[in-house]
Design a protein around this motif. Sequence first.
Motif, PDB file in Angstrom:
ATOM      1  N   ARG A  67      43.684  43.904  28.937  1.00  0.00           N
ATOM      2  CA  ARG A  67      44.437  45.019  29.522  1.00  0.00           C
ATOM      3  C   ARG A  67      43.529  45.878  30.404  1.00  0.00           C
ATOM      4  O   ARG A  67      43.894  46.258  31.523  1.00  0.00           O
ATOM      5  CB  ARG A  67      45.047  45.881  28.422  1.00  0.00           C
ATOM      6  N   SER A  68      42.346  46.175  29.886  1.00  0.00           N
ATOM      7  CA  SER A  68      41.420  47.024  30.642  1.00  0.00           C
ATOM      8  C   SER A  68      40.840  46.296  31.845  1.00  0.00           C
ATOM      9  O   SER A  68      40.690  46.879  32.925  1.00  0.00           O
ATOM     10  CB  SER A  68      40.294  47.519  29.728  1.00  0.00           C
ATOM     11  N   SER A  69      40.535  44.993  31.690  1.00  0.00           N
ATOM     12  CA  SER A  69      39.960  44.244  32.814  1.00  0.00           C
ATOM     13  C   SER A  69      40.967  44.087  33.950  1.00  0.00           C
ATOM     14  O   SER A  69      40.585  44.111  35.132  1.00  0.00           O
ATOM     15  CB  SER A  69      39.477  42.871  32.346  1.00  0.00           C
ATOM     16  N   ASP A  70      42.258  43.961  33.617  1.00  0.00           N
ATOM     17  CA  ASP A  70      43.281  43.896  34.658  1.00  0.00           C
ATOM     18  C   ASP A  70      43.326  45.199  35.451  1.00  0.00           C
ATOM     19  O   ASP A  70      43.447  45.192  36.685  1.00  0.00           O
ATOM     20  CB  ASP A  70      44.656  43.618  34.043  1.00  0.00           C
ATOM     21  N   LYS A  71      43.231  46.328  34.745  1.00  0.00           N
ATOM     22  CA  LYS A  71      43.255  47.629  35.425  1.00  0.00           C
ATOM     23  C   LYS A  71      42.017  47.807  36.306  1.00  0.00           C
ATOM     24  O   LYS A  71      42.108  48.309  37.431  1.00  0.00           O
ATOM     25  CB  LYS A  71      43.339  48.746  34.392  1.00  0.00           C
ATOM     26  N   VAL A  72      40.861  47.384  35.786  1.00  0.00           N
ATOM     27  CA  VAL A  72      39.623  47.499  36.564  1.00  0.00           C
ATOM     28  C   VAL A  72      39.693  46.633  37.820  1.00  0.00           C
ATOM     29  O   VAL A  72      39.305  47.047  38.920  1.00  0.00           O
ATOM     30  CB  VAL A  72      38.411  47.099  35.700  1.00  0.00           C
ATOM     31  N   TYR A  73      40.218  45.420  37.669  1.00  0.00           N
ATOM     32  CA  TYR A  73      40.302  44.511  38.814  1.00  0.00           C
ATOM     33  C   TYR A  73      41.261  45.045  39.879  1.00  0.00           C
ATOM     34  O   TYR A  73      41.038  44.882  41.083  1.00  0.00           O
ATOM     35  CB  TYR A  73      40.756  43.136  38.343  1.00  0.00           C
ATOM     36  N   LEU A  74      42.332  45.691  39.429  1.00  0.00           N
ATOM     37  CA  LEU A  74      43.270  46.286  40.374  1.00  0.00           C
ATOM     38  C   LEU A  74      42.608  47.356  41.229  1.00  0.00           C
ATOM     39  O   LEU A  74      42.916  47.521  42.415  1.00  0.00           O
ATOM     40  CB  LEU A  74      44.457  46.897  39.622  1.00  0.00           C
ATOM     41  N   LYS A  75      41.676  48.089  40.632  1.00  0.00           N
ATOM     42  CA  LYS A  75      41.047  49.204  41.329  1.00  0.00           C
ATOM     43  C   LYS A  75      39.827  48.789  42.148  1.00  0.00           C
ATOM     44  O   LYS A  75      39.547  49.379  43.187  1.00  0.00           O
ATOM     45  CB  LYS A  75      40.629  50.280  40.321  1.00  0.00           C
ATOM     46  N   SER A  76      39.090  47.783  41.694  1.00  0.00           N
ATOM     47  CA  SER A  76      37.783  47.516  42.300  1.00  0.00           C
ATOM     48  C   SER A  76      37.637  46.136  42.915  1.00  0.00           C
ATOM     49  O   SER A  76      36.527  45.766  43.313  1.00  0.00           O
ATOM     50  CB  SER A  76      36.689  47.688  41.237  1.00  0.00           C
ATOM     51  N   HIS A  77      38.707  45.367  43.024  1.00  0.00           N
ATOM     52  CA  HIS A  77      38.551  43.993  43.505  1.00  0.00           C
ATOM     53  C   HIS A  77      38.060  43.918  44.942  1.00  0.00           C
ATOM     54  O   HIS A  77      37.427  42.943  45.341  1.00  0.00           O
ATOM     55  CB  HIS A  77      39.876  43.236  43.383  1.00  0.00           C
ATOM     56  N   GLN A  78      38.339  44.955  45.722  1.00  0.00           N
ATOM     57  CA  GLN A  78      37.884  44.952  47.110  1.00  0.00           C
ATOM     58  C   GLN A  78      36.422  45.377  47.234  1.00  0.00           C
ATOM     59  O   GLN A  78      35.785  45.112  48.245  1.00  0.00           O
ATOM     60  CB  GLN A  78      38.760  45.908  47.934  1.00  0.00           C
ATOM     61  N   LYS A  79      35.891  46.015  46.195  1.00  0.00           N
ATOM     62  CA  LYS A  79      34.552  46.584  46.294  1.00  0.00           C
ATOM     63  C   LYS A  79      33.471  45.645  45.775  1.00  0.00           C
ATOM     64  O   LYS A  79      32.354  45.662  46.240  1.00  0.00           O
ATOM     65  CB  LYS A  79      34.482  47.893  45.509  1.00  0.00           C
ATOM     66  N   SER A  80      33.811  44.839  44.776  1.00  0.00           N
ATOM     67  CA  SER A  80      32.802  44.010  44.143  1.00  0.00           C
ATOM     68  C   SER A  80      33.287  42.573  44.026  1.00  0.00           C
ATOM     69  O   SER A  80      34.328  42.305  43.429  1.00  0.00           O
ATOM     70  CB  SER A  80      32.471  44.553  42.732  1.00  0.00           C
ATOM     71  N   LEU A  81      32.536  41.647  44.600  1.00  0.00           N
ATOM     72  CA  LEU A  81      32.872  40.234  44.509  1.00  0.00           C
ATOM     73  C   LEU A  81      32.065  39.530  43.422  1.00  0.00           C
ATOM     74  O   LEU A  81      32.308  38.372  43.131  1.00  0.00           O
ATOM     75  CB  LEU A  81      32.627  39.538  45.854  1.00  0.00           C
TER      76      LEU A  81
END
Length: 616
Positions: A67-81
């Motif tokens: 649940r938390s990793s999905d939220k983090v990915y939604l917010k930061s997927h453009q910033k960190s590859l």
Amino acid sequence: MSKLFKRGVSFDGMDCIKDSSSAAYMQAGKASQSAVSWYYQANYAKFTVYFGVVVIFIACIKNIWYRSSDKVYLKSHQKSLNPSLISSLVAVSTSYGRYIGYKPINSYICRVLALPTSLGSLLFVIASTAYLACYCFIPHYWYRGCSGFGTPPLAIRAGVMATAITPFLYVLSGKSNMITLLTGISYEKLNGFHQWAGIITLILSIIHVVPFMYQAMAEGGASFLAETFSSKDYWSGYPPFVLLVVLCVGGNSWFRSRIYEGFLHLHWMCGIAYFATLVWHINNALDMQRYMWGALAFWATQLIYRALVKTAFRPSALFLKPRPATLTKLPKGTYEVVVTNVADMKWNPGQHCYLRFAGSRILDNHPFSICSVPSTVSADSNELRFIIVPKKGLTGKLYKELDESITLKKKVFLDGPYGGTVRDPLSFDNLSLISSGSGVTVCLPFLTHVTQHIAKSIEAGTAFIPKDIHFVWIIRHEEHIDWIREQLEQAVSIAGDYVTIDIYVANRKEIPSDKTGTIDSPAETEKCIDSSYDSRSTFPMGINIHYLKPNIEQIVLDSEKYLNRKTMFVSSGSGSMRKSVGSGVSSLQTLVFNSDMNSRPYPIEEIYLHTEAFGW
């Protein structure tokens, strides 16, 4: 010590029956109790509960992580590859587990014994059974020197372990339950473990009985056995044992699929009777009633929660009131149910509701997947849509009523929503939706939900994650397309190149040469019964019609070249189709744990599979 527990008619020169009042006999009995105490046997119930609690705790941590990793990915997927070291370790470890867990098992024994048909779930059942078997059989001794020295330790161990499973048995039976709340695993997936818990309880109950019978027969023959089992302490165990047999046998999928309504009502009545008679049989022995009161507390709590939150008993303007529903015929022996006045309800893609129609069959309560999504404009315009293929019982009766008119007005009580997945489909780069027949009602809401999100993001000029949505639907007749034609065309029109829709018509006798679009070779098609329907010429680009029965596993494997960092597969439909998807997604896990060997500009972090079925 071995001499103390030697079994037989005589023990240390004493007759186990004739000398039962002698001082030596009394002394030997005290020595037996000192070596293996009656009271210590209660610890085996704790060992059983500890195992269940640890498993639930691990599943809870897993739920929180995703649940938390999905939220983090939604917010930061453009910033960190580049994922963190911990995320990479979790991703690789999980992929190994999914590589094993998603593999399907085509076993007659699994079907007969209601065992899981996925390798991962089956291995868990085997490991759990082995754990319980070790605690039951490894400790010694199984029997006492004479039955008068006390109850056989093996019998007590098995009995208390069966009692300790009871709280899990009743919690797992609920549609709204604590385990689902903590782990995010929907009740219909837990139902397989509910069945397994019932079977294990029955096996432990048999083990609980056999030592009493064996020792009585060994010491005094059939007459002593009859005398022993005529006492209240013994015959109070007959009712719960018989009820447990009825629950386990009646819960088998063979019976459920043939007499669903009868099974449903018989099951809950026998469940109540089993609880009451088991409390009577336990009779406060070894404080085992604590497990029963714990089971009752969980059971009552989830029933109250379900009544007040999920059903017509919810304290709102619709308290004990049905909602209006419209039934309309669809092509090829199906119909839809549209329920309005649902502004107070919230639901997610992939969830389902139980429908109870007011009228002559008010007791019938059936699950149906929700084919619609909540309105993005106003909750007042929300409606629940269900596509139903009629079977025996309630669904068949309603379809017969529709024979007299194209549209039918009804009143319906809702129970739900339930099911679905806790994973956010918007946090995946790729979404692959694969369904057959009416299983499309599970996959379509995911398509609608994600395409609506993409449309909003494009309009607002904001970034979004899903970049590739592949919708695959296998149907028998081309007319079935009209079930969801409007929604498919809308998805393509608002999401454009982000969406690809492939519809496979498995039953087609002739292939018209004047149709445009994708048509597969006639040599690859199967025999079927209809070729008169002509709808494809009006489909927009992005919706492809194929006239053949596809290789589902190959479709899954072919998606490898399109996969991005995170991919979600959703599957619903026939058992064979779900097994093919599971096998394909299992094979794709190698792209995760061998990501360092792939020549991709980014690592593949996750390939997740969510399936829905009501085969339980």
